[in-house]
Motif scaffolding. Structure first.
Motif, PDB file in Angstrom:
ATOM      1  N   VAL A 156      -8.092  -0.707-119.110  1.00 30.36           N
ATOM      2  CA  VAL A 156      -7.134   0.386-119.623  1.00 30.36           C
ATOM      3  C   VAL A 156      -7.052   1.242-118.245  1.00 30.36           C
ATOM      4  N   VAL A 157      -5.762   1.519-117.740  1.00 22.58           N
ATOM      5  CA  VAL A 157      -5.829   2.708-116.788  1.00 22.58           C
ATOM      6  C   VAL A 157      -5.455   4.032-117.601  1.00 22.58           C
ATOM      7  N   VAL A 158      -6.220   5.070-117.152  1.00 26.16           N
ATOM      8  CA  VAL A 158      -5.958   6.344-117.772  1.00 26.16           C
ATOM      9  C   VAL A 158      -5.678   7.201-116.587  1.00 26.16           C
ATOM     10  N   ALA A 159      -4.475   7.861-116.683  1.00 24.16           N
ATOM     11  CA  ALA A 159      -3.972   8.730-115.576  1.00 24.16           C
ATOM     12  C   ALA A 159      -4.017  10.175-116.299  1.00 24.16           C
ATOM     13  N   GLU A 160      -4.625  10.973-115.665  1.00 26.15           N
ATOM     14  CA  GLU A 160      -4.865  12.620-116.080  1.00 26.15           C
ATOM     15  C   GLU A 160      -4.077  13.644-115.001  1.00 26.15           C
ATOM     16  N   VAL A 161      -3.188  14.165-115.260  1.00 24.71           N
ATOM     17  CA  VAL A 161      -2.349  15.000-114.429  1.00 24.71           C
ATOM     18  C   VAL A 161      -2.524  16.591-114.975  1.00 24.71           C
ATOM     19  N   TYR A 162      -3.175  17.367-113.978  1.00 24.96           N
ATOM     20  CA  TYR A 162      -3.389  18.643-114.402  1.00 24.96           C
ATOM     21  C   TYR A 162      -2.186  19.508-113.611  1.00 24.96           C
ATOM     22  N   ASP A 163      -1.263  20.225-114.115  1.00 25.49           N
ATOM     23  CA  ASP A 163      -0.217  21.001-113.275  1.00 25.49           C
ATOM     24  C   ASP A 163      -0.895  22.353-112.968  1.00 25.49           C
ATOM     25  N   GLU A 164       0.098  23.154-112.228  1.00 29.35           N
ATOM     26  CA  GLU A 164      -0.668  24.470-111.578  1.00 29.35           C
ATOM     27  C   GLU A 164      -0.988  25.237-112.673  1.00 29.35           C
ATOM     28  N   LYS A 165      -0.563  25.163-113.934  1.00 30.80           N
ATOM     29  CA  LYS A 165      -1.138  25.995-115.233  1.00 30.80           C
ATOM     30  C   LYS A 165      -2.414  25.412-115.629  1.00 30.80           C
ATOM     31  N   ALA A 209       0.043  18.634-108.080  1.00 34.05           N
ATOM     32  CA  ALA A 209      -0.775  18.624-109.030  1.00 34.05           C
ATOM     33  C   ALA A 209      -2.137  17.744-108.839  1.00 34.05           C
ATOM     34  N   ARG A 210      -2.869  18.123-109.756  1.00 30.34           N
ATOM     35  CA  ARG A 210      -4.574  17.411-109.741  1.00 30.34           C
ATOM     36  C   ARG A 210      -4.283  16.003-110.498  1.00 30.34           C
ATOM     37  N   VAL A 211      -4.732  14.865-109.815  1.00 32.21           N
ATOM     38  CA  VAL A 211      -4.473  13.825-110.471  1.00 32.21           C
ATOM     39  C   VAL A 211      -5.775  12.829-110.503  1.00 32.21           C
ATOM     40  N   ALA A 212      -6.028  12.440-111.733  1.00 35.45           N
ATOM     41  CA  ALA A 212      -7.140  11.696-111.629  1.00 35.45           C
ATOM     42  C   ALA A 212      -6.812  10.245-112.337  1.00 35.45           C
ATOM     43  N   VAL A 213      -6.889   9.190-111.731  1.00 34.12           N
ATOM     44  CA  VAL A 213      -6.727   7.906-112.337  1.00 34.12           C
ATOM     45  C   VAL A 213      -7.973   6.847-112.496  1.00 34.12           C
ATOM     46  N   ILE A 218      -1.964  13.215-120.259  1.00 38.18           N
ATOM     47  CA  ILE A 218      -2.765  12.028-120.184  1.00 38.18           C
ATOM     48  C   ILE A 218      -1.768  10.506-120.393  1.00 38.18           C
ATOM     49  N   LYS A 219      -1.902   9.708-119.606  1.00 40.50           N
ATOM     50  CA  LYS A 219      -1.112   8.496-119.657  1.00 40.50           C
ATOM     51  C   LYS A 219      -2.091   7.254-119.890  1.00 40.50           C
ATOM     52  N   LYS A 220      -1.873   6.477-120.928  1.00 44.14           N
ATOM     53  CA  LYS A 220      -2.763   5.340-120.919  1.00 44.14           C
ATOM     54  C   LYS A 220      -1.932   3.901-120.697  1.00 44.14           C
TER      55      LYS A 220
END
Length: 75
Positions: free
Chosen positions: A52-61, A5-9, A66-68
């Motif tokens: 605040v840590v924000v994690a954004e996970v984009y799957d293959e679709k 997945a594409r992950v941005a933290v 989003i998790k905070k």
């Protein structure tokens, strides 16, 4: 991650200002960990406090999850 997945933290101040990007990359499936040293995007130490840590996970679709998580930066 169950699948690649594409992950941005990113780290934000309590007022919502972005202070640091920890990772913004394609990751393989599996477990891992991240750490943050309390240094801002422009390489200056940030003050002690709550962030605040924000994690954004984009799957293959292209689905976004989003998790905070609040964290405390201590001396």
């Amino acid at each position: 991650l169950k699948k690649p997945a594409r992950v941005a933290v990113n780290v934000f101040s309590l007022s919502g200002c972005p202070v640091c990007t920890i990772i913004d990359s394609e990751l393989l499936s599996g477990e891992g960990s991240l750490s943050w040293s309390g240094i801002s995007e422009n390489s200056t130490p940030l003050p002690v406090g709550i962030y605040v840590v924000v994690a954004e996970v984009y799957d293959e679709k292209g689905t976004l999850e989003i998790k905070k998580l609040p964290i405390a930066l201590t001396p």
